[in-house]
Design an enzyme around this catalytic site. Structure first.
Site, PDB file in Angstrom:
ATOM      1  N   TYR A  54       3.882   0.317   4.862  1.00  0.00           N
ATOM      2  CA  TYR A  54       4.485  -0.843   5.532  1.00  0.00           C
ATOM      3  C   TYR A  54       3.639  -2.115   5.456  1.00  0.00           C
ATOM      4  O   TYR A  54       3.499  -2.825   6.439  1.00  0.00           O
ATOM      5  CB  TYR A  54       4.803  -0.514   7.000  1.00  0.00           C
ATOM      6  N   HIS A  55       3.123  -2.430   4.267  1.00  0.00           N
ATOM      7  CA  HIS A  55       2.285  -3.617   4.108  1.00  0.00           C
ATOM      8  C   HIS A  55       2.766  -4.522   2.971  1.00  0.00           C
ATOM      9  O   HIS A  55       1.969  -4.903   2.110  1.00  0.00           O
ATOM     10  CB  HIS A  55       0.826  -3.209   3.834  1.00  0.00           C
ATOM     11  N   PRO A  56       4.024  -4.935   2.923  1.00  0.00           N
ATOM     12  CA  PRO A  56       4.463  -5.814   1.831  1.00  0.00           C
ATOM     13  C   PRO A  56       3.836  -7.201   1.947  1.00  0.00           C
ATOM     14  O   PRO A  56       3.775  -7.781   3.038  1.00  0.00           O
ATOM     15  CB  PRO A  56       5.983  -5.869   2.017  1.00  0.00           C
TER      16      PRO A  56
ATOM     17  N   HIS B 252       0.847  -1.191   0.000  1.00  0.00           N
ATOM     18  CA  HIS B 252       0.000   0.000   0.000  1.00  0.00           C
ATOM     19  C   HIS B 252       0.883   1.243   0.000  1.00  0.00           C
ATOM     20  O   HIS B 252       1.753   1.389   0.873  1.00  0.00           O
ATOM     21  CB  HIS B 252      -0.898   0.026   1.233  1.00  0.00           C
TER      22      HIS B 252
END
Length: 531
Positions: A467-469, A292
């Protein structure tokens, strides 16, 4: 060193797995974590993410490559390197995602991953402090609280969004995510409730659970097509650790595919380039990376915000005293307080953008807040089409992999982020927030509201990860899938992956809650298969 199960990575999913697999006392379970114990006090203070992100003792401090979608910028990619993983350094926000996210996973052939299948696991995991509801759990280890920090500017934003015609939601984690309201957070009594606090703390004294910190996995060990253990550098010494039943990778969307590749599981041509013997040619390892991307409109305001409340040592001391005395005040604040799950186009059947409303502003967390009072209306696209890649820099786990996010690579993604920024700006035309705003700081008056090219270029110049890998070891049956619907690595016995990397498509919102659910579901499947 031999155990029944080895879990690699003590993050959001790994801690849940360690607790559930060791609960019956019959199985010897080893949990290997490259980082240390969660002793840093800033981990447990909610606002501590300002101190733990970018700190090499708690953060892997990865950096993505220069990205054309960001006008050539290379941005940091923080990931937790400590017990609890990223749940120990994140913004504490609890978002399950939309029911359609999981129904889509199931429609892709992943049986057992529909909303009706995963909802009981979300409920099992949580202790929800809010009102009882059929979709919420009350007896789980993960404490989930309602927002308890009242900020006038955040309330004004929510009320203004309602005035603009958007509906108010009291629980975006139910059947219908759409609406504006306040974030729920993984917090208990004013302190962070990480996966380590929720799952490891009550299980630490079990004699069959072995929590091994400073244990950096270096490569998987095989006997033919069966994974039998892992070589790990434990306190600086390489040792072989063996599993009698299974090895489970929970090292995250970066660590899990990297470990698979250095161990010989990945695209054969890419492995050969690093002199790695191929154990199984799986071209999807490291592909399908999704994240995101947040754009951060900022508005100066006459309302009191964190910016001015911490601008001298005496004010900071007062805030610290309030927290010490009552576990409240600004130090008990999640990274964002207000939220909105909205549609960029009314014709859509479900929300495709998310807002994070923050009563502070900064050019970057490391630089500290601005010298003026302001709030941030961060906006992101929930389900980006653009996908990136993770590849090896070398054959060693001690060299960071090459991260190429490939942001804003499709027209849909560009149009959606522009529309999200336009909505952020338009909401400020409504009361009560209109009267509290003195100036739009960013994008700023030099970029008109209808200047789509200018808005997009501003996003490319300033947007950053939230911070959503995910997605780099995706679940499925197609030729790019890495694991099947029971999270078993295709073509290898005794090896599963259970973390954010298995998502075939990113969930609609913050990813910590779904990853904990993945850990819960993986534990069920592992125990079923062992029975």
């Amino acid at each position: 060193m031999k155990f029944d199960y080895i879990i690699i990575g003590a993050g959001s999913a790994g801690c849940a797995l360690a607790n559930r697999l060791s609960a019956d006392g019959r199985s010897q379970v080893a949990l290997l974590e490259a980082g240390g114990r969660d002793l840093n006090p800033w981990i447990h203070i909610p606002v501590g993410y300002f101190k733990t992100m970018g700190n090499s003792s708690t953060d892997w401090c990865y950096n993505a490559e220069a990205d054309a979608g960001l006008n050539g910028r290379a941005i940091p990619w923080p990931r937790g390197k400590v017990l609890g993983g990223s749940s120990s350094i994140n913004g504490l926000l609890y978002v399950r995602g939309q029911p359609d996210d999981f129904n889509h996973w199931q429609q892709l052939g992943n049986k057992g991953w529909g909303w009706k299948d995963v909802l009981p696991l979300f409920k099992r995991a949580e202790h929800w402090e809010g009102a009882e509801a059929p979709e919420r759990g009350k007896n789980g280890p993960l404490n989930v609280s309602e927002n308890k920090v009242d900020r006038d500017i955040v309330t004004a934003w929510v009320d203004s969004a309602v005035a603009a015609g958007y509906k108010r939601t009291l629980d975006y984690n139910g059947e219908d995510q759409e609406g504006v309201g306040y974030f729920q957070m993984t917090m208990k009594n004013g302190q962070r409730c990480s996966s380590a606090v929720a799952y490891l703390k009550p299980a630490r004294r079990r004699k069959n659970l072995h929590i091994i910190t400073h244990a950096h996995a270096e490569k998987l060990l095989f006997k033919g097509k069966s994974c039998v253990g892992v070589q790990a550098r434990i306190n600086g010494i390489s040792q072989d650790v063996y599993a009698g039943r299974e090895v489970i990778l929970s090292a995250g969307a970066i660590g899990s595919p990297q470990l698979l590749m250095v161990s010989g599981i990945g695209a054969a041509s890419e492995l050969a380039a690093h002199g790695i013997e191929v154990k199984n040619d799986l071209p999807g390892v490291g592909k399908n990376m999704q994240d995101h991307l947040q754009a951060r409109p900022i508005f100066k305001t006459t309302a009191s915000t964190i910016n001015l409340e911490i601008n001298n040592i005496f004010k900071r001391m007062r805030i610290a005293l309030i927290y010490a005395a009552s576990r409240s005040g600004p130090m008990a604040m999640a990274v964002s307080l207000g939220t909105g799950f909205l549609k960029s186009d009314p014709a859509l059947d479900r929300p495709d953008i998310q807002f994070h409303i923050q009563p502070f502003s900064a050019d970057s967390p490391s630089k500290g807040p601005h010298a003026f009072s302001a709030f941030t209306a961060s906006v992101l696209q929930l389900r980006p089409e653009s996908t990136g890649t993770l590849s090896l820099r070398s054959a060693s786990m001690h060299d960071d992999p090459v991260i190429r996010p490939n942001y804003l690579a499709t027209q849909t993604d560009c149009d959606t982020i522009v529309r999200g920024i336009q909505i952020a700006r338009s909401l400020c035309d409504y009361e009560p927030i209109k009267s509290l705003i003195t100036e739009e700081y960013a994008p700023g008056k030099n970029i008109g509201r209808d200047d789509t090219d200018g808005i997009l270029n501003w996003a490319r110049d300033t947007a950053t990860t939230i911070y959503h890998p995910t997605g780099t070891c995706k679940m499925g049956q197609d030729n790019m899938a890495v694991v099947d619907e029971r999270l078993r690595v295709h073509g290898i016995q005794g090896l599963r992956v259970a973390d954010a990397s298995i998502m075939p498509f990113i969930t609609s919102g913050n990813t910590n809650a779904p990853v904990i659910m993945i850990g819960e579901k993986a534990s069920d499947m592992i125990m079923e298969d062992a029975a």
